[in-house]
Design an enzyme around this catalytic site. Structure first.
Site, mmCIF file in Angstrom:
data_model
loop_
_atom_site.group_PDB
_atom_site.id
_atom_site.type_symbol
_atom_site.label_atom_id
_atom_site.label_comp_id
_atom_site.label_asym_id
_atom_site.label_seq_id
_atom_site.Cartn_x
_atom_site.Cartn_y
_atom_site.Cartn_z
ATOM 1 N N ASP A 23 30.062 0.857 -28.869
ATOM 2 C CA ASP A 23 28.929 -0.076 -28.798
ATOM 3 C C ASP A 23 29.410 -1.515 -28.626
ATOM 4 O O ASP A 23 30.477 -1.888 -29.120
ATOM 5 C CB ASP A 23 28.088 0.056 -30.081
ATOM 6 C CG ASP A 23 26.690 -0.500 -29.892
ATOM 7 O OD1 ASP A 23 26.269 -0.709 -28.735
ATOM 8 O OD2 ASP A 23 26.007 -0.734 -30.914
ATOM 9 N N SER A 68 22.990 7.887 -24.471
ATOM 10 C CA SER A 68 22.135 8.655 -25.383
ATOM 11 C C SER A 68 20.838 9.064 -24.698
ATOM 12 O O SER A 68 20.457 8.484 -23.666
ATOM 13 C CB SER A 68 21.816 7.818 -26.627
ATOM 14 O OG SER A 68 20.868 6.810 -26.318
ATOM 15 N N ASN A 71 18.857 6.104 -24.190
ATOM 16 C CA ASN A 71 19.302 5.028 -23.283
ATOM 17 C C ASN A 71 18.516 4.986 -21.965
ATOM 18 O O ASN A 71 18.594 4.002 -21.220
ATOM 19 C CB ASN A 71 20.810 5.101 -23.013
ATOM 20 C CG ASN A 71 21.659 4.626 -24.187
ATOM 21 O OD1 ASN A 71 22.765 5.120 -24.419
ATOM 22 N ND2 ASN A 71 21.167 3.651 -24.949
#
Ligand code: IPE
Ligand code: IPE
Ligand code: MG
Length: 254
Positions: A23, A68, A71
């Site tokens: 991240d 994800s 996302n």
């Protein structure tokens, strides 16, 4: 007051399997006045450095969160940049991964992915399937909840087809997860200072150690990973049992 452990735990071995929530690409780019896409591109370089450093640290399996199921909520342009990185990562690194004995597995749902990305994923998995020196699992279009639902649905389908019987237990459900066959996840790392799982490896996180690092993903590399190993070895994994050796605190006799 917080009680201190009466005796430091003996150092443990490992970790064998490290999972990384990569991240901070966007913040890394924004801090430099650059487009987020540049942050994602630098993130791929960080991934390459990290994968290369892992075996020397005794790590046999890395699972990284690339995209994800949530996302998709990002602007179409960013989603398309992220898809593009899969193309360039595989194009620039697959030969080396193949040669160095890395088995690539891609976790997550294939439906909804652009057809060429699906084909690239299949090619990467197929051409490295025989490798056994190191496992690199890339979670892409992955959500922990979706993975558990899919595992449960697989079991339901087998029962309906008369190929399995109930009741469902943890071991059977675990065999239907996309991580089945990989060693247990020892530690989940999140970079960038955020402290949440964001739907990553929910089932596998049950007894994983959690490590939060303040580094933004594009700055990640061998030193940060070595620090994870060090932190992990100083943890005391009890799995609901008791620390060994257990030293009872001395009683004050008055
Ligand atoms: C991680 O970086 C990469 C993906 C989620 C694909 P972010 O893009 O989430 O970066 P931040 O959190 O906005 O800094
Ligand atoms: C998690 O990061 C997904 C990946 C690293 C691929 P996000 O940046 O999407 O998570 P949130 O939105 O901050 O929880
Ligand atoms: Mg983020």
């Amino acid at each position: 007051m917080f009680a201190k452990p009466s005796q430091p735990a003996a150092p443990i071995e490992g970790p064998r399997h490290v999972a990384l929530i990569m991240d901070g690409n966007g913040r890394w780019a924004e801090a430099r006045g650059l487009p987020r896409a540049v942050g994602h591109r630098e993130g791929v370089q960080a991934l390459k450095r990290t994968v290369q450093a892992a075996p020397d640290l005794g790590i046999g399996c890395l699972t990284v969160f690339g995209f994800s199921t949530e996302n998709w909520r990002r602007p179409a342009e960013e989603v398309s940049d992220l898809m593009g990185l899969v193309r360039s990562y595989v194009a620039s690194d697959l030969k080396r991964l193949e040669r160095e004995g890395v088995k690539v597995r891609v976790l997550g749902r294939r439906t909804g992915l652009p057809a060429d990305i699906e084909a690239i994923i299949e090619r990467a998995e197929k051409s490295t399937a025989h490798n056994d020196k190191f496992i690199l699992q890339v979670a892409f279009n992955y959500g922990g909840r979706a993975d558990i639902v899919d595992a449960a649905q697989r079991h339901v389908d087998l029962v309906l087809a008369g190929k399995a019987t109930g009741p469902l237990d943890e071991e059977t459900l675990g065999l239907g997860l996309s991580t089945a066959g990989a060693p247990p996840v020892d530690v989940i790392v999140r970079t960038s200072g955020e402290q949440r799982l964001s739907n990553f490896l929910l089932w596998e996180a049950a007894y994983a150690e959690l490590v939060y690092q303040n580094v933004l993903w594009p700055d990640y590399g061998p030193e940060a990973l070595a620090d994870v190993v060090l932190q992990y070895r100083n943890r005391d994994r009890r799995f609901g049992g008791r620390a060994t050796p257990y030293a009872a605190p001395a009683l004050a006799v008055g």
